[in-house]
Design an enzyme around this catalytic site. Structure first.
Site, PDB file in Angstrom:
ATOM      1  N   GLU A 168       7.597   1.101   5.100  1.00  0.00           N
ATOM      2  CA  GLU A 168       7.079   0.028   5.952  1.00  0.00           C
ATOM      3  C   GLU A 168       7.349  -1.290   5.243  1.00  0.00           C
ATOM      4  O   GLU A 168       7.145  -1.405   4.036  1.00  0.00           O
ATOM      5  CB  GLU A 168       5.562   0.223   6.142  1.00  0.00           C
ATOM      6  CG  GLU A 168       4.906  -0.821   7.025  1.00  0.00           C
ATOM      7  CD  GLU A 168       3.395  -0.595   7.210  1.00  0.00           C
ATOM      8  OE1 GLU A 168       2.809   0.228   6.469  1.00  0.00           O
ATOM      9  OE2 GLU A 168       2.824  -1.233   8.101  1.00  0.00           O
ATOM     10  N   HIS A 183       3.820   7.095   3.776  1.00  0.00           N
ATOM     11  CA  HIS A 183       4.771   6.001   3.627  1.00  0.00           C
ATOM     12  C   HIS A 183       4.364   5.038   2.510  1.00  0.00           C
ATOM     13  O   HIS A 183       3.231   5.061   2.047  1.00  0.00           O
ATOM     14  CB  HIS A 183       4.974   5.228   4.944  1.00  0.00           C
ATOM     15  CG  HIS A 183       3.766   4.504   5.464  1.00  0.00           C
ATOM     16  ND1 HIS A 183       2.894   5.048   6.372  1.00  0.00           N
ATOM     17  CD2 HIS A 183       3.289   3.250   5.223  1.00  0.00           C
ATOM     18  CE1 HIS A 183       1.943   4.163   6.664  1.00  0.00           C
ATOM     19  NE2 HIS A 183       2.160   3.067   5.979  1.00  0.00           N
ATOM     20  N   HIS A 238       0.822  -1.218   0.000  1.00  0.00           N
ATOM     21  CA  HIS A 238       0.000   0.000   0.000  1.00  0.00           C
ATOM     22  C   HIS A 238       0.848   1.257   0.000  1.00  0.00           C
ATOM     23  O   HIS A 238       2.031   1.225   0.346  1.00  0.00           O
ATOM     24  CB  HIS A 238      -0.980   0.029   1.173  1.00  0.00           C
ATOM     25  CG  HIS A 238      -0.358   0.015   2.536  1.00  0.00           C
ATOM     26  ND1 HIS A 238      -0.111  -1.143   3.243  1.00  0.00           N
ATOM     27  CD2 HIS A 238       0.073   1.023   3.346  1.00  0.00           C
ATOM     28  CE1 HIS A 238       0.436  -0.848   4.407  1.00  0.00           C
ATOM     29  NE2 HIS A 238       0.564   0.471   4.501  1.00  0.00           N
TER      30      HIS A 238
HETATM   31 CO    CO Z   1       1.037   1.299   6.338  1.00  0.00          CO
END
Ligand code: CO
Length: 134
Positions: free
Chosen positions: A130, A79, A7
């Site tokens: 991440e 992020h 994502h």
């Molecule tokens: Co995230």
């Protein structure tokens, strides 16, 4: 080592307004808002055919996205999340290469119930990364 883009997260002042934009103006499939008090955020997931967009609104005073939103009041890209098969192996390789892992350096259970790490943006081209075990 990294696999799929899981994502892209966008910090927003209101997930309700942001979800309406993605649903009504962009015609995307969006989830209901999910408060995650342990993570200090409320999230909405936008599901695209090849990845997700995570809309993140601060929740509570100690939210990890509050300072970012103070600097970017209209919201902004927060992020990127990449999948790995083995987070312990990924952590070992990243640390050996000098990348700094945020927090205490140990994987945490992330917003999707899977172990995640966050890498310092100063080591990652100015982008918070991440890493999630898929
Ligand atoms: Co995230």
């Amino acid at each position: 080592m990294i696999g799929k883009l899981n994502h892209v997260a966008i910090a927003v002042p209101s997930v309700t307004a942001a979800a309406a934009l993605y649903r009504d103006k962009l015609g995307a499939s969006v989830s209901e808002p999910v408060p995650l008090p342990d993570h200090g955020v409320t999230t909405v997931f936008v599901t695209l055919p090849n990845a997700k967009i995570e809309l993140v609104e601060p929740l509570g005073d100690a939210s990890p996205v509050a300072a970012f939103l103070a600097r970017n009041p209209q919201g902004g890209m927060h992020h990127l999340c990449y999948e790995v098969a083995d987070i312990a192996a990924a952590r070992h390789r990243l640390k050996a290469g000098g990348a700094r892992i945020l927090g205490d350096g140990e994987p945490k259970i992330g917003a999707h119930g899977k172990p995640v790490l966050f890498l310092h943006p100063k080591d990652m081209l100015g982008t918070l990364i991440e890493i999630e075990q898929a």
